[in-house]
Write a protein that holds these residues in place. Structure first.
Motif, mmCIF file in Angstrom:
data_model
loop_
_atom_site.group_PDB
_atom_site.id
_atom_site.type_symbol
_atom_site.label_atom_id
_atom_site.label_comp_id
_atom_site.label_asym_id
_atom_site.label_seq_id
_atom_site.Cartn_x
_atom_site.Cartn_y
_atom_site.Cartn_z
ATOM 1 N N ALA A 119 8.502 11.381 -0.448
ATOM 2 C CA ALA A 119 7.873 10.143 -0.413
ATOM 3 C C ALA A 119 8.666 9.082 0.225
ATOM 4 O O ALA A 119 8.919 7.833 0.245
ATOM 5 C CB ALA A 119 7.823 9.828 -1.996
ATOM 6 N N TYR A 120 9.348 9.662 1.438
ATOM 7 C CA TYR A 120 9.996 8.581 2.485
ATOM 8 C C TYR A 120 9.305 7.419 2.819
ATOM 9 O O TYR A 120 9.917 6.390 3.127
ATOM 10 C CB TYR A 120 10.498 9.413 3.522
ATOM 11 C CG TYR A 120 9.527 9.841 4.519
ATOM 12 C CD1 TYR A 120 8.843 10.864 4.480
ATOM 13 C CD2 TYR A 120 9.478 8.958 5.822
ATOM 14 C CE1 TYR A 120 8.128 11.150 5.439
ATOM 15 C CE2 TYR A 120 8.141 9.305 6.540
ATOM 16 C CZ TYR A 120 7.614 10.363 6.554
ATOM 17 O OH TYR A 120 6.785 10.868 7.286
ATOM 18 N N LEU A 121 8.007 7.490 2.932
ATOM 19 C CA LEU A 121 7.008 6.240 3.409
ATOM 20 C C LEU A 121 7.495 5.166 2.523
ATOM 21 O O LEU A 121 7.051 4.040 2.800
ATOM 22 C CB LEU A 121 5.592 6.791 3.210
ATOM 23 C CG LEU A 121 5.406 7.227 4.485
ATOM 24 C CD1 LEU A 121 3.788 8.003 4.360
ATOM 25 C CD2 LEU A 121 5.447 6.461 5.954
ATOM 26 N N MET A 180 0.940 -1.104 0.027
ATOM 27 C CA MET A 180 -0.051 -0.093 -0.199
ATOM 28 C C MET A 180 0.854 1.145 0.071
ATOM 29 O O MET A 180 0.626 2.198 -0.827
ATOM 30 C CB MET A 180 -1.113 0.032 1.214
ATOM 31 C CG MET A 180 -1.775 1.374 1.518
ATOM 32 S SD MET A 180 -2.690 1.352 2.922
ATOM 33 C CE MET A 180 -1.180 1.749 4.229
ATOM 34 N N TYR A 181 1.742 1.176 1.022
ATOM 35 C CA TYR A 181 2.717 2.464 1.033
ATOM 36 C C TYR A 181 3.407 2.607 -0.290
ATOM 37 O O TYR A 181 3.535 3.586 -0.663
ATOM 38 C CB TYR A 181 3.638 2.468 2.050
ATOM 39 C CG TYR A 181 2.818 2.681 3.592
ATOM 40 C CD1 TYR A 181 2.298 4.132 3.835
ATOM 41 C CD2 TYR A 181 2.963 1.904 4.545
ATOM 42 C CE1 TYR A 181 1.808 4.137 4.609
ATOM 43 C CE2 TYR A 181 2.216 2.438 5.733
ATOM 44 C CZ TYR A 181 1.768 3.314 5.785
ATOM 45 O OH TYR A 181 1.168 3.962 6.964
ATOM 46 N N VAL A 182 4.205 1.610 -0.682
ATOM 47 C CA VAL A 182 4.825 1.640 -1.881
ATOM 48 C C VAL A 182 4.067 2.112 -3.143
ATOM 49 O O VAL A 182 4.481 3.074 -3.711
ATOM 50 C CB VAL A 182 5.326 0.190 -2.501
ATOM 51 C CG1 VAL A 182 6.101 0.211 -3.925
ATOM 52 C CG2 VAL A 182 6.396 -0.430 -1.385
ATOM 53 N N ILE A 183 2.964 1.785 -3.569
ATOM 54 C CA ILE A 183 1.973 2.047 -4.462
ATOM 55 C C ILE A 183 1.546 3.697 -4.454
ATOM 56 O O ILE A 183 1.789 4.408 -5.148
ATOM 57 C CB ILE A 183 0.769 1.300 -4.666
ATOM 58 C CG1 ILE A 183 1.243 -0.165 -4.970
ATOM 59 C CG2 ILE A 183 -0.207 1.711 -5.782
ATOM 60 C CD1 ILE A 183 -0.051 -1.179 -5.127
ATOM 61 N N GLN A 184 1.051 3.807 -2.930
ATOM 62 C CA GLN A 184 0.617 5.163 -2.824
ATOM 63 C C GLN A 184 2.069 6.153 -2.906
ATOM 64 O O GLN A 184 1.862 7.495 -3.659
ATOM 65 C CB GLN A 184 0.418 5.275 -1.281
ATOM 66 C CG GLN A 184 -0.365 6.517 -0.708
ATOM 67 C CD GLN A 184 -0.384 6.655 0.706
ATOM 68 O OE1 GLN A 184 0.830 6.820 1.465
ATOM 69 N NE2 GLN A 184 -1.604 5.880 1.197
ATOM 70 N N GLN A 185 3.208 5.975 -2.494
ATOM 71 C CA GLN A 185 4.271 6.824 -2.732
ATOM 72 C C GLN A 185 4.574 6.833 -4.016
ATOM 73 O O GLN A 185 5.374 7.963 -4.560
ATOM 74 C CB GLN A 185 5.303 6.486 -1.628
ATOM 75 C CG GLN A 185 4.874 6.458 -0.375
ATOM 76 C CD GLN A 185 4.504 7.842 0.190
ATOM 77 O OE1 GLN A 185 5.165 8.881 0.127
ATOM 78 N NE2 GLN A 185 3.471 7.731 0.681
ATOM 79 N N VAL A 186 4.501 6.115 -4.861
ATOM 80 C CA VAL A 186 5.119 6.068 -6.260
ATOM 81 C C VAL A 186 4.155 6.781 -7.020
ATOM 82 O O VAL A 186 4.565 7.826 -7.789
ATOM 83 C CB VAL A 186 5.140 4.521 -6.913
ATOM 84 C CG1 VAL A 186 5.195 4.586 -8.306
ATOM 85 C CG2 VAL A 186 6.450 3.839 -6.097
ATOM 86 N N VAL A 187 2.868 6.626 -6.771
ATOM 87 C CA VAL A 187 1.820 7.629 -7.348
ATOM 88 C C VAL A 187 2.045 9.004 -6.801
ATOM 89 O O VAL A 187 2.156 10.107 -7.738
ATOM 90 C CB VAL A 187 0.316 7.141 -6.846
ATOM 91 C CG1 VAL A 187 -0.771 8.298 -7.359
ATOM 92 C CG2 VAL A 187 -0.130 5.745 -7.287
ATOM 93 N N LEU A 188 2.457 9.108 -5.649
ATOM 94 C CA LEU A 188 2.755 10.637 -5.199
ATOM 95 C C LEU A 188 3.999 11.217 -5.989
ATOM 96 O O LEU A 188 4.038 12.341 -6.339
ATOM 97 C CB LEU A 188 2.969 10.594 -3.573
ATOM 98 C CG LEU A 188 3.717 12.000 -3.013
ATOM 99 C CD1 LEU A 188 2.486 13.118 -3.233
ATOM 100 C CD2 LEU A 188 4.031 11.713 -1.553
ATOM 101 N N MET A 189 5.035 10.493 -6.293
ATOM 102 C CA MET A 189 6.247 10.854 -6.910
ATOM 103 C C MET A 189 6.042 11.217 -8.365
ATOM 104 O O MET A 189 6.585 11.897 -9.136
ATOM 105 C CB MET A 189 7.151 9.864 -6.897
ATOM 106 C CG MET A 189 7.742 9.958 -5.499
ATOM 107 S SD MET A 189 9.400 8.911 -5.123
ATOM 108 C CE MET A 189 9.054 7.234 -5.318
#
Lengths: 294, 317, 240
Positions: free
Chosen positions: B284-286, A109-118
């Motif tokens: 995006a540190y998370l 969840m965090y990986v997908i969410q943060q990749v989308v953010l980036m």
């Protein structure tokens, strides 16, 4: 003051909500029903569907209906492929241990969410609806696109139900759900069924994501609420039960619509989270369910 | 069956942590203060998750209970800080007892979801009652709540040294208490419940009560950390009650090694330093948190100290 | 030795769906006995001892232990009263050492670490596992794991030790050793065992109860049971 128009509007909006909940929750319920695991990254698959719709709108100029139709096909396929890979690379390796699955899908969840953010950025972005049509009521106008959401949801839910009953794949899924070991002994490729089910569950969330974008907006954190509401729907409806899930989606979608006329959305959410917790504690089979197998 | 080597290590670590303040200064002192407090949070979590084998996804609730219990008492009640601290701990103790009574009727996946939902309800409540809690913006404690007198001595929490030593004192008390709890008969019972509940029941134990004890101790210690955090840094806000806090404490414990006395300290140190570094580089540190959760479940489910324990040092537990 | 009733059931009944697994059983066990319960598969033996140990709740009837009505008592309270139960399938703490396994059992009745350690040692000696105390229980051979389970029962200092198919899967040598252990146990505790191996039953039991379809078919000293035509018909004839 005449409440009727408000309640009519709330009912209509509730039906739209119920459609989105039903699609998203069915994905979660399918995965839990067959594989006995909880996918916490389910809300991110919803987000990816929405972002996919936005991406299609960017890449395909011209009439919004074209890019929307493309998104309705391409986004779920892409998300399904991603989920399939996640199943092969992560879940299979931890042997679908229920607790480890939750922890690793939190990670996902965090990986997908943060990749989308980036990549997509922190802003909310709108996508045009594929068509414009306003239904006129005496008190207000209502977007015809929302009717389309309901129609697609009903079609997909009905399609899944028929597929589970009447196709070979449905039979295989039900057999695997009933007893993994026995299914394996009968020569069912349980591994591939699991991967397919996990992908299919994600695709349902992605379709819901695509459908929602013209109505609201795409945002990297938008998966949070659908995840929560899916939990509510799946648990209140009885874990792994498709009819229960649909019934709960309608009930909770409508309740959400009506309650938000009178209460703040935060209070409504507090109510739903506590409902999930208390149903699990006191009625583990769900409000509509009978006893579940251990 | 006392574990003398572990006790020696405990004393050595405490002595080292006391001595280190004469060597470092500035930001590292602040960072270490935060690490010690968050390590207390993780130590509380570890009682339940590591020693008793129950994975909660809602411990932010108990941290927040301590934080708000203490913070609101100081902010609105204007009580002396030690009393506010006690109020925070009491709030967490009561809440964890009640939530434990309900949540422990479920197991494994349901238990995780139930704890998650209770915590989410708590988080949403801090937003809903923002007129009192300050919601997202939070509340900063006024000047009179930034110092207290102890044995006639005035102690100002604006002093980094005072903060560090108070955090260390609380950390030491919790560490020694947990040494006594986990390395004696009680710890053996927790492990027995984790390894084989049915066998434990048929040896004459009320498994439900042992779990409830572990849950309450775990929640209360998490509340100690929350109360300390709020009072030390003079700020209470709803971000501490978020799901992310529950995940972070799970991650700290997983990284360090569940079911080891020092796992939470090691995990908190490693992860806090890592997140500090990364958040300087990217917003995006998370993503690191996410990748680590996956990597740990796939390849290192026992964490750093758990792996060392299994390979070389069985006493490290 | 005076005949003292240790355990008694009256009208004990348990149904599973349409099947009555234990059907109005009146059963009496005297102090100091080694009682074997035999019967064909599905006769209700495991359900019956499950009702005695409290792992299964009865639909009707009462259980009296040591003069006290324990019908409504949860399993863990019955253990504290002196009913120890060893599982049909080996059930230990595999990740813990033999010493810790026994300590968990012993601390059920003792408070001080020194006493607990001594009791663990004593239980290990009773079954001949004193050399294995520091080893991981999961690393023991199957036969030793079964002995460890009996030792955990002993560490409770029970008045009644229930053994559910204790010799299943043991080699002949291991069975011989097991017989010695049980005879030693029987000096201080009453033993109730479910057993399929008739050689073990004949060698150990002071009395036998035959269950068939949830009811007591026959009861008495081993020789009499062995001669009983009804028993032979229902069970012994088809036994291996």
């Amino acid at each position: 003051m005449n409440l009727a128009p408000y309640l009519l509007l709330a009912t209509l909006e509730g039906l739209v909500q119920a459609s989105v909940f039903a699609l998203t929750a069915l994905g979660l319920s399918l995965v839990f029903g067959v594989m006995r695991v909880v996918n916490v990254a389910h809300g991110e698959f919803f987000t990816l569907g929405a972002v996919g719709a936005w991406l299609c709108a960017m890449l395909l100029p011209g009439h919004p209906a074209i890019s929307f139709a493309a998104a309705l096909v391409a986004a779920p396929l892409a998300v399904g492929a991603l989920a399939w890979a996640a199943d092969r690379l992560i879940l299979k390796r931890i042997d679908y241990d229920p607790e480890a699955t939750i922890v690793s899908t939190i990670g996902l969840m965090y990986v997908i969410q943060q990749v989308v953010l980036m990549t997509f950025g922190p802003d909310a972005r709108a996508v045009d609806a594929p068509f414009w049509y306003t239904i006129r009521f005496p008190w207000f106008g209502w977007s015809g696109y929302k009717v389309f959401i309901i129609v697609v949801a009903v079609a997909l839910v009905g399609g899944l139900w028929l597929a589970m009953r009447h196709t070979r794949f449905g039979l295989i899924m039900r057999a695997t759900q009933y007893d993994r070991e026995t299914a394996q002994n009968f020569g069912i490729p349980v591994d591939r069924v699991y991967a397919a089910v996990f992908a299919l569950g994600a695709m349902f969330a992605a379709v819901a994501g695509v459908l929602v974008v013209p109505n609201s907006q795409a945002h990297y954190l938008m998966g949070h609420d659908p995840l929560l509401m899916s939990f509510v729907v799946v648990i209140v409806g009885g874990l792994g039960s498709l009819p229960g899930t649909v019934a709960a989606a309608v009930l909770i979608g409508m309740a959400d619509g009506w309650l938000s006329v009178f209460f703040s959305p935060t209070l409504a959410k507090i109510f739903s989270t506590l409902l999930v917790a208390l149903v699990l504690v006191f009625r583990p089979a769900g409000l509509f369910g009978k006893a579940v197998r251990a | 069956m006392r574990n003398l080597r572990l006790f020696a290590l405990t004393i050595a670590v405490l002595a080292g942590l006391f001595g280190v303040q004469f060597v470092i200064s500035g930001y590292p002192v602040l960072a270490l203060t935060r690490i010690l407090i968050l390590a207390v949070f993780a130590m509380g979590y570890n009682v339940l998750m590591g020693y008793t084998g129950l994975v909660s996804l809602g411990h932010a609730l108990f941290f927040a209970a301590g934080l708000y219990g203490a913070g609101l008492a100081a902010y609105y009640g204007g009580v002396a800080l030690p009393i506010a601290f006690a109020a925070g701990i009491a709030a967490a103790a009561v809440l964890s007892l009640v939530v434990g009574l309900l949540a422990l009727r479920t197991q494994t996946v349901s238990f995780m979801i139930v704890t998650l939902m209770f915590a989410q309800a708590g988080y949403l409540a801090t937003l809903h009652f923002s007129a009192i809690t300050g919601g997202d913006q939070g509340l900063s404690l006024p000047a009179h709540a930034r110092s207290f007198s102890l044995l006639g001595q005035e102690i100002a929490l604006t002093s980094a040294t005072a903060r560090y030593n108070i955090a260390l004192a609380v950390f030491a008390v919790v560490l020694l208490a947990l040494y006594a709890l986990t390395q004696g008969p009680r710890g053996r019972l927790f492990a027995a419940v984790r390894e084989n509940p049915e066998r434990t029941r048929m040896l004459g134990y009320d498994v439900g009560r042992i779990r409830l004890l572990a849950f309450t101790v775990s929640g209360t210690i998490s509340g100690v950390a929350g109360a300390l955090y709020g009072l030390m840094f003079g700020f209470i806000g709803s971000s501490f009650a978020e799901f992310r806090s529950s995940v972070e404490v799970l991650l700290f414990t997983l990284v360090g090694g569940p079911g080891t006395l020092f796992g939470p300290l090691v995990g908190t140190t490693v992860m806090t330093l890592l997140i500090d570094r990364l958040s300087g580089l990217t917003s995006a540190y998370l993503i690191a948190v996410g990748v680590l959760l996956i990597v740990l479940t796939l390849w290192f489910p026992k964490g750093i100290l758990g792996t060392i324990r299994d390979r070389w040092a069985p006493w490290l537990r | 030795m005076a005949e003292v009733t240790l355990l008694q059931t009256r009208g004990l009944t348990r149904r599973f769906g349409g099947l009555t697994a234990v059907d109005r059983v009146d059963f009496t066990l005297m102090q100091g006995e080694i009682r074997a319960i035999i019967g064909p598969n599905g006769a209700g033996k495991s359900t019956f001892v499950g009702l005695l140990s409290g792992r299964i709740a009865p639909d009707a009837g009462t259980v009296l232990f040591d003069g006290q009505d324990i019908t409504r008592l949860p399993a863990h309270r019955r253990v504290r009263l002196g009913i120890a139960y060893t599982f049909q399938i080996t059930n230990i703490y595999p990740a813990m050492t033999v010493r810790e396994n026994l300590a968990v059992a012993a601390q059920s009745r003792l408070a001080h670490e020194a006493e607990i350690a001594a009791a663990a040692q004593e239980a290990a000696i009773a079954v001949g596992l004193e050399d294995r105390l520091p080893d991981r229980a999961g690393a023991l051979s199957y036969g030793h794991q079964r002995l460890l389970e009996v030792a955990m029962g002993l560490a409770l200092h029970p008045k009644l030790l229930i053994l559910d198919e204790p010799t299943q899967g043991l080699s002949d040598d291991e069975i011989d050793n097991f017989l010695t252990v049980v005879r030693r146990v029987a000096q201080t505790a009453t033993v109730l065992l479910i057993e399929h191996n008739m050689d073990v039953v004949m060698a150990l039991a002071t009395a036998i109860t035959v269950l068939d379809r949830g009811r007591i078919l026959a009861e008495g000293p081993p020789e009499a049971i062995a001669r009983d035509p009804a028993v032979q018909d229902a069970y012994l004839g088809s036994a291996t």
